[in-house]
Design a protein around this motif. Sequence first.
Motif, PDB file in Angstrom:
ATOM      1  N   TYR A 149       0.829  -1.203   0.000  1.00  0.00           N
ATOM      2  CA  TYR A 149       0.000   0.000   0.000  1.00  0.00           C
ATOM      3  C   TYR A 149       0.868   1.260   0.000  1.00  0.00           C
ATOM      4  O   TYR A 149       0.625   2.195  -0.761  1.00  0.00           O
ATOM      5  CB  TYR A 149      -0.933   0.009   1.202  1.00  0.00           C
ATOM      6  N   LEU A 150       1.875   1.275   0.840  1.00  0.00           N
ATOM      7  CA  LEU A 150       2.751   2.441   0.898  1.00  0.00           C
ATOM      8  C   LEU A 150       3.536   2.624  -0.396  1.00  0.00           C
ATOM      9  O   LEU A 150       3.762   3.754  -0.842  1.00  0.00           O
ATOM     10  CB  LEU A 150       3.700   2.337   2.080  1.00  0.00           C
ATOM     11  N   ALA A 151       3.961   1.532  -1.009  1.00  0.00           N
ATOM     12  CA  ALA A 151       4.697   1.633  -2.268  1.00  0.00           C
ATOM     13  C   ALA A 151       3.819   2.221  -3.362  1.00  0.00           C
ATOM     14  O   ALA A 151       4.274   3.038  -4.163  1.00  0.00           O
ATOM     15  CB  ALA A 151       5.219   0.262  -2.687  1.00  0.00           C
ATOM     16  N   VAL A 152       2.559   1.843  -3.396  1.00  0.00           N
ATOM     17  CA  VAL A 152       1.646   2.385  -4.396  1.00  0.00           C
ATOM     18  C   VAL A 152       1.321   3.840  -4.087  1.00  0.00           C
ATOM     19  O   VAL A 152       1.240   4.681  -4.986  1.00  0.00           O
ATOM     20  CB  VAL A 152       0.351   1.534  -4.471  1.00  0.00           C
ATOM     21  N   ALA A 153       1.169   4.169  -2.820  1.00  0.00           N
ATOM     22  CA  ALA A 153       0.820   5.530  -2.430  1.00  0.00           C
ATOM     23  C   ALA A 153       1.969   6.500  -2.671  1.00  0.00           C
ATOM     24  O   ALA A 153       1.749   7.666  -3.006  1.00  0.00           O
ATOM     25  CB  ALA A 153       0.417   5.566  -0.965  1.00  0.00           C
TER      26      ALA A 153
END
Length: 85
Positions: free
Chosen positions: A54-58
């Motif tokens: 999630y953090l990588a996509v965000a």
Amino acid sequence: LRLFLNVVIGEIIISVFAFLGKSGAPITSLPFVMLELVVAVLQSYIFVMLSVTYLAVAIKHDGDDAHNDDDHDSIPDTAINSGKA
């Protein structure tokens, strides 16, 4: 919710087998305690991987407007240095 229910149901299963075992409660509930430890490690791993994804996509930068310095290249250095922009 999924993590909460996994923990609660595991505790209920351990409690039921400890109650059914009465005097041998540690022996009857030991396999389920070990299973719950494996489930806890697996759930922790899944939670961390989902969080990292999630953090990588965000945080991902598209690159289209991340470092677009074309506007600054069109102004000659002499105009910037002389104050006549």
